[in-house]
Enzyme design. Structure first.
Site, mmCIF file in Angstrom:
data_model
loop_
_atom_site.group_PDB
_atom_site.id
_atom_site.type_symbol
_atom_site.label_atom_id
_atom_site.label_comp_id
_atom_site.label_asym_id
_atom_site.label_seq_id
_atom_site.Cartn_x
_atom_site.Cartn_y
_atom_site.Cartn_z
ATOM 1 C CG ASN A 24 -9.983 20.525 31.026
ATOM 2 O OD1 ASN A 24 -10.202 21.513 30.345
ATOM 3 N ND2 ASN A 24 -8.838 19.870 30.976
ATOM 4 C CB CYS B 132 -14.120 15.652 32.704
ATOM 5 S SG CYS B 132 -12.930 14.339 32.952
ATOM 6 C CD GLU C 15 -16.270 15.212 28.758
ATOM 7 O OE1 GLU C 15 -15.564 15.860 29.558
ATOM 8 O OE2 GLU C 15 -15.803 14.354 27.991
HETATM 9 N N1 THU Z 1 -10.646 15.565 30.252
HETATM 10 C C1 THU Z 1 -11.871 16.120 30.060
HETATM 11 O O1 THU Z 1 -12.148 17.236 30.524
HETATM 12 N N2 THU Z 1 -12.788 15.420 29.336
HETATM 13 C C2 THU Z 1 -12.508 14.278 28.658
HETATM 14 O O2 THU Z 1 -13.374 13.765 27.970
HETATM 15 C C3 THU Z 1 -11.174 13.669 28.750
HETATM 16 C C4 THU Z 1 -10.291 14.243 29.797
HETATM 17 C C5 THU Z 1 -9.623 16.360 30.946
HETATM 18 C C6 THU Z 1 -9.268 15.931 32.329
HETATM 19 C C7 THU Z 1 -7.886 16.511 32.476
HETATM 20 O O3 THU Z 1 -7.979 17.870 32.862
HETATM 21 C C8 THU Z 1 -7.320 16.473 31.067
HETATM 22 O O4 THU Z 1 -8.420 16.306 30.200
HETATM 23 C C9 THU Z 1 -6.324 15.367 30.825
HETATM 24 O O5 THU Z 1 -6.817 14.141 31.212
#
Ligand code: THU
Length: 130
Positions: free
Chosen positions: A43, A54, A56
């Site tokens: 992320n 994110c 993913e």
């Molecule tokens: N986040 C992800 O990278 N993937 C997920 O599946 C859930 C949320 C990140 C976004 C943000 O940087 C942090 O987690 C908190 O929401």
């Protein structure tokens, strides 16, 4: 499951690079191509919070930008006790780019779960919708 050990490790390694100074929630993801290549992402947050991307989507967009088009699994790794499923936006992107793949959720304690993507995004809006 053993078949996902290396995919989880790729996501765990990508998580080390997470840029998460605001949430302090570090996430790693990795996609596996049908040919077996592993591509990780983390992320990447921004002080303008809504610009955060994110793990993913970073992993998928990296893979797409390197010419990959066929995937058979994606893994998401965090340090949370309750395994972290992809957010709604990421589910839409995973469905578009990966289809009905296995979504492997894991944490640093060694817990893991496997879900099919169609169970995480029932009744999707997709290319077959119009
Ligand atoms: N986040 C992800 O990278 N993937 C997920 O599946 C859930 C949320 C990140 C976004 C943000 O940087 C942090 O987690 C908190 O929401």
């Amino acid at each position: 499951m053993y078949e996902y050990r290396e995919l989880i490790e790729a996501a765990r390694a990508a998580r080390e690079n997470a840029y998460a100074p605001f949430s302090h929630f570090q996430v790693g993801a990795a996609v596996r191509t049908r040919a077996g290549r592993l591509i990780g992402g983390c992320n990447v947050e921004n002080v303008s919070y809504g610009l955060t991307v994110c793990a993913e989507r970073v992993a998928i967009f990296k893979a797409i930008s390197e010419g990959e088009r066929e995937f058979d699994a994606i893994a998401v790794v965090t340090d949370a006790d309750r395994l972290t499923p992809p957010c709604g936006a990421c589910r839409q992107i995973i469905w578009e780019m990966c289809g009905n793949v296995d979504v492997v959720l894991a944490n640093l304690k060694g817990q893991m779960e496997i879900h099919r993507m169609k169970d995480l995004l029932p009744l999707p809006f997709d290319k077959s919708s119009f």
